[in-house]
Motif scaffolding. Structure first.
Motif, PDB file in Angstrom:
ATOM      1  N   PHE A   1       0.829  -1.200   0.000  1.00 45.68           N
ATOM      2  CA  PHE A   1       0.000   0.000   0.000  1.00 45.68           C
ATOM      3  C   PHE A   1       0.867   1.256   0.000  1.00 45.68           C
ATOM      4  CE2 PHE A   1       0.399  -1.098   4.497  1.00 45.68           C
ATOM      5  CZ  PHE A   1       0.750   0.115   5.079  1.00 45.68           C
ATOM      6  N   MET A   2       2.207   1.070   0.109  1.00 47.80           N
ATOM      7  CA  MET A   2       3.140   2.204   0.057  1.00 47.80           C
ATOM      8  C   MET A   2       4.543   1.660  -0.188  1.00 47.80           C
ATOM      9  SD  MET A   2       3.591   5.491   0.239  1.00 47.80           S
ATOM     10  CE  MET A   2       1.965   5.974   0.837  1.00 47.80           C
ATOM     11  N   THR A   3       5.343   2.443  -0.897  1.00 50.98           N
ATOM     12  CA  THR A   3       6.767   2.142  -1.054  1.00 50.98           C
ATOM     13  C   THR A   3       7.550   3.351  -0.567  1.00 50.98           C
ATOM     14  OG1 THR A   3       6.790   2.947  -3.342  1.00 50.98           O
ATOM     15  CG2 THR A   3       6.416   0.567  -3.013  1.00 50.98           C
ATOM     16  N   ALA A   4       8.752   3.098  -0.058  1.00 47.78           N
ATOM     17  CA  ALA A   4       9.519   4.196   0.535  1.00 47.78           C
ATOM     18  C   ALA A   4      11.017   3.939   0.458  1.00 47.78           C
ATOM     19  CB  ALA A   4       9.109   4.382   1.998  1.00 47.78           C
ATOM     20  N   ALA A   5      11.746   5.032   0.570  1.00 54.68           N
ATOM     21  CA  ALA A   5      13.194   4.989   0.774  1.00 54.68           C
ATOM     22  C   ALA A   5      13.453   5.695   2.096  1.00 54.68           C
ATOM     23  CB  ALA A   5      13.935   5.707  -0.351  1.00 54.68           C
TER      24      ALA A   5
ATOM     25  N   ARG B   1      11.966  14.107   8.244  1.00 53.86           N
ATOM     26  CA  ARG B   1      11.895  13.012   9.228  1.00 53.86           C
ATOM     27  C   ARG B   1      10.864  12.009   8.742  1.00 53.86           C
ATOM     28  NH1 ARG B   1      16.631  12.861  11.120  1.00 53.86           N
ATOM     29  NH2 ARG B   1      17.336  14.821  11.940  1.00 53.86           N
ATOM     30  N   PHE B   2       9.811  11.769   9.506  1.00 49.90           N
ATOM     31  CA  PHE B   2       8.713  10.907   9.068  1.00 49.90           C
ATOM     32  C   PHE B   2       7.489  11.775   8.822  1.00 49.90           C
ATOM     33  CE2 PHE B   2      11.309   7.818  11.422  1.00 49.90           C
ATOM     34  CZ  PHE B   2      11.437   6.856  10.442  1.00 49.90           C
ATOM     35  N   PRO B   3       6.632  11.368   7.902  1.00 56.68           N
ATOM     36  CA  PRO B   3       5.413  12.150   7.709  1.00 56.68           C
ATOM     37  C   PRO B   3       4.560  12.119   8.980  1.00 56.68           C
ATOM     38  CG  PRO B   3       5.592  10.393   6.063  1.00 56.68           C
ATOM     39  CD  PRO B   3       6.717  10.220   7.028  1.00 56.68           C
ATOM     40  N   ASP B   4       3.811  13.169   9.171  1.00 54.93           N
ATOM     41  CA  ASP B   4       2.851  13.204  10.264  1.00 54.93           C
ATOM     42  C   ASP B   4       1.868  12.053  10.043  1.00 54.93           C
ATOM     43  OD1 ASP B   4       0.345  13.829  11.643  1.00 54.93           O
ATOM     44  OD2 ASP B   4       1.259  15.777  12.044  1.00 54.93           O
ATOM     45  N   PRO B   5       1.561  11.270  11.076  1.00 57.55           N
ATOM     46  CA  PRO B   5       0.618  10.162  10.897  1.00 57.55           C
ATOM     47  C   PRO B   5      -0.706  10.587  10.257  1.00 57.55           C
ATOM     48  CG  PRO B   5       1.676   9.995  13.032  1.00 57.55           C
ATOM     49  CD  PRO B   5       2.099  11.315  12.435  1.00 57.55           C
ATOM     50  N   ALA B   6      -1.132  11.818  10.493  1.00 56.36           N
ATOM     51  CA  ALA B   6      -2.378  12.304   9.896  1.00 56.36           C
ATOM     52  C   ALA B   6      -2.271  12.423   8.375  1.00 56.36           C
ATOM     53  CB  ALA B   6      -2.758  13.648  10.508  1.00 56.36           C
ATOM     54  N   ALA B   7      -1.051  12.499   7.838  1.00 62.88           N
ATOM     55  CA  ALA B   7      -0.856  12.612   6.390  1.00 62.88           C
ATOM     56  C   ALA B   7      -0.923  11.266   5.678  1.00 62.88           C
ATOM     57  CB  ALA B   7       0.487  13.277   6.102  1.00 62.88           C
ATOM     58  N   PHE B   8      -0.801  10.172   6.411  1.00 62.09           N
ATOM     59  CA  PHE B   8      -0.735   8.850   5.769  1.00 62.09           C
ATOM     60  C   PHE B   8      -1.970   8.476   4.961  1.00 62.09           C
ATOM     61  CE2 PHE B   8       3.267   7.750   7.739  1.00 62.09           C
ATOM     62  CZ  PHE B   8       3.824   6.942   6.764  1.00 62.09           C
ATOM     63  N   PRO B   9      -3.199   8.742   5.417  1.00 62.33           N
ATOM     64  CA  PRO B   9      -4.348   8.359   4.573  1.00 62.33           C
ATOM     65  C   PRO B   9      -4.284   8.982   3.174  1.00 62.33           C
ATOM     66  CG  PRO B   9      -5.100   8.782   6.799  1.00 62.33           C
ATOM     67  CD  PRO B   9      -3.646   9.205   6.737  1.00 62.33           C
ATOM     68  N   GLU B  10      -3.935  10.255   3.083  1.00 61.22           N
ATOM     69  CA  GLU B  10      -3.853  10.881   1.762  1.00 61.22           C
ATOM     70  C   GLU B  10      -2.659  10.357   0.973  1.00 61.22           C
ATOM     71  OE1 GLU B  10      -4.234  12.553  -1.749  1.00 61.22           O
ATOM     72  OE2 GLU B  10      -5.818  12.363  -0.259  1.00 61.22           O
ATOM     73  N   LEU B  11      -1.521  10.106   1.635  1.00 63.19           N
ATOM     74  CA  LEU B  11      -0.373   9.527   0.931  1.00 63.19           C
ATOM     75  C   LEU B  11      -0.708   8.147   0.379  1.00 63.19           C
ATOM     76  CD1 LEU B  11       2.510  10.569   3.348  1.00 63.19           C
ATOM     77  CD2 LEU B  11       2.231  11.324   0.961  1.00 63.19           C
ATOM     78  N   ILE B  12      -1.396   7.336   1.165  1.00 59.58           N
ATOM     79  CA  ILE B  12      -1.798   5.998   0.713  1.00 59.58           C
ATOM     80  C   ILE B  12      -2.761   6.104  -0.464  1.00 59.58           C
ATOM     81  CG2 ILE B  12      -3.078   3.919   1.388  1.00 59.58           C
ATOM     82  CD1 ILE B  12      -1.790   4.327   4.220  1.00 59.58           C
ATOM     83  N   ALA B  13      -3.699   7.031  -0.390  1.00 62.45           N
ATOM     84  CA  ALA B  13      -4.644   7.223  -1.497  1.00 62.45           C
ATOM     85  C   ALA B  13      -3.911   7.701  -2.749  1.00 62.45           C
ATOM     86  CB  ALA B  13      -5.729   8.221  -1.088  1.00 62.45           C
ATOM     87  N   ALA B  14      -2.949   8.615  -2.588  1.00 56.50           N
ATOM     88  CA  ALA B  14      -2.175   9.100  -3.734  1.00 56.50           C
ATOM     89  C   ALA B  14      -1.343   7.979  -4.343  1.00 56.50           C
ATOM     90  CB  ALA B  14      -1.282  10.267  -3.310  1.00 56.50           C
ATOM     91  N   PHE B  15      -0.764   7.138  -3.507  1.00 61.33           N
ATOM     92  CA  PHE B  15       0.000   5.986  -3.997  1.00 61.33           C
ATOM     93  C   PHE B  15      -0.905   5.074  -4.822  1.00 61.33           C
ATOM     94  CE2 PHE B  15       1.521   1.586  -3.449  1.00 61.33           C
ATOM     95  CZ  PHE B  15       2.807   1.708  -3.956  1.00 61.33           C
ATOM     96  N   ALA B  16      -2.092   4.791  -4.307  1.00 61.22           N
ATOM     97  CA  ALA B  16      -3.039   3.920  -5.027  1.00 61.22           C
ATOM     98  C   ALA B  16      -3.424   4.536  -6.378  1.00 61.22           C
ATOM     99  CB  ALA B  16      -4.276   3.679  -4.175  1.00 61.22           C
ATOM    100  N   ARG B  17      -3.612   5.836  -6.421  1.00 67.56           N
ATOM    101  CA  ARG B  17      -3.959   6.495  -7.693  1.00 67.56           C
ATOM    102  C   ARG B  17      -2.797   6.464  -8.678  1.00 67.56           C
ATOM    103  NH1 ARG B  17      -6.235  10.244  -4.033  1.00 67.56           N
ATOM    104  NH2 ARG B  17      -4.455  11.651  -4.303  1.00 67.56           N
ATOM    105  N   ALA B  18      -1.572   6.506  -8.183  1.00 71.77           N
ATOM    106  CA  ALA B  18      -0.395   6.564  -9.041  1.00 71.77           C
ATOM    107  C   ALA B  18       0.013   5.207  -9.606  1.00 71.77           C
ATOM    108  CB  ALA B  18       0.779   7.162  -8.264  1.00 71.77           C
ATOM    109  N   ARG B  19      -0.489   4.140  -9.023  1.00 73.40           N
ATOM    110  CA  ARG B  19      -0.110   2.791  -9.470  1.00 73.40           C
ATOM    111  C   ARG B  19      -1.198   2.176 -10.324  1.00 73.40           C
ATOM    112  NH1 ARG B  19       4.194   4.572  -8.545  1.00 73.40           N
ATOM    113  NH2 ARG B  19       5.476   4.102  -6.777  1.00 73.40           N
ATOM    114  N   PRO B  20      -0.800   1.430 -11.358  1.00 76.32           N
ATOM    115  CA  PRO B  20      -1.804   0.786 -12.224  1.00 76.32           C
ATOM    116  C   PRO B  20      -2.578  -0.286 -11.485  1.00 76.32           C
ATOM    117  CG  PRO B  20       0.448   0.168 -12.885  1.00 76.32           C
ATOM    118  CD  PRO B  20       0.553   1.144 -11.763  1.00 76.32           C
TER     119      PRO B  20
END
Length: 154
Positions: free
Chosen positions: A28-32, A135-154
């Motif tokens: 549901f997410m990839t990271a470096a 550092r790390f994203p604010d935990p409150a930002a994760f739902p939108e990051l996860i949604a953006a990741f899902a939209r960006a992947r086929p």
């Protein structure tokens, strides 16, 4: 390799093949991560990770060994007992695990969508992902990051 569905599991293994893993859902997410600990664990300028729901992950062969803890007791790293490849990290209290994506035959999973700990990045490493955090994203930002990741992947 296409992303797996519940009916098409993806398999991965350590370098020697003694530790085999399977996932039944795509990440549901990839990271470096550029933190000093990840650099040392991966023997590289950063580590790559893919986040997979815990219930979609299982070890199918071999018995992983604990390969260390993170800066807190929240992170437990696991490796192959034969070749000592760092394979995954268990995050205590979370419903996901961080897997090393290069252990699976899905090149897209190695492309980071977020970068963490950019403040510790080596000076020659360019930004690699569309979303970078000192550092790390604010935990409150994760739902939108996860949604953006899902939209960006086929």
């Amino acid at each position: 390799m296409p992303h797996p569905t519940a009916h098409e599991p993806a398999t991965g293994s350590c370098r020697c093949g003694a530790l085999q893993m399977q996932i039944t859902a795509p990440p549901f997410m990839t990271a470096a991560c550029h933190c000093d600990g990840c650099r040392k664990m991966s023997s590289s300028a950063f580590s790559l990770t893919m986040m997979v729901m815990r219930d979609a992950f299982k070890v199918t062969a071999g018995a992983p060994v604990e390969a260390g803890r993170g800066d807190s007791d929240m992170l437990t790293h696991y490796a192959c007992p034969q070749c000592h490849s760092w394979c995954y990290t268990d995050v205590a209290g979370m419903d996901f695990v961080n897997l090393r994506p290069a252990l699976f035959d899905a090149p897209a999973w190695t492309e980071p969508f977020i970068e963490t700990q950019r403040a510790e990045a080596l000076p020659w490493v360019p930004e690699l992902a569309p979303h970078a955090f000192d550092r790390f994203p604010d935990p409150a930002a994760f739902p939108e990051l996860i949604a953006a990741f899902a939209r960006a992947r086929p």
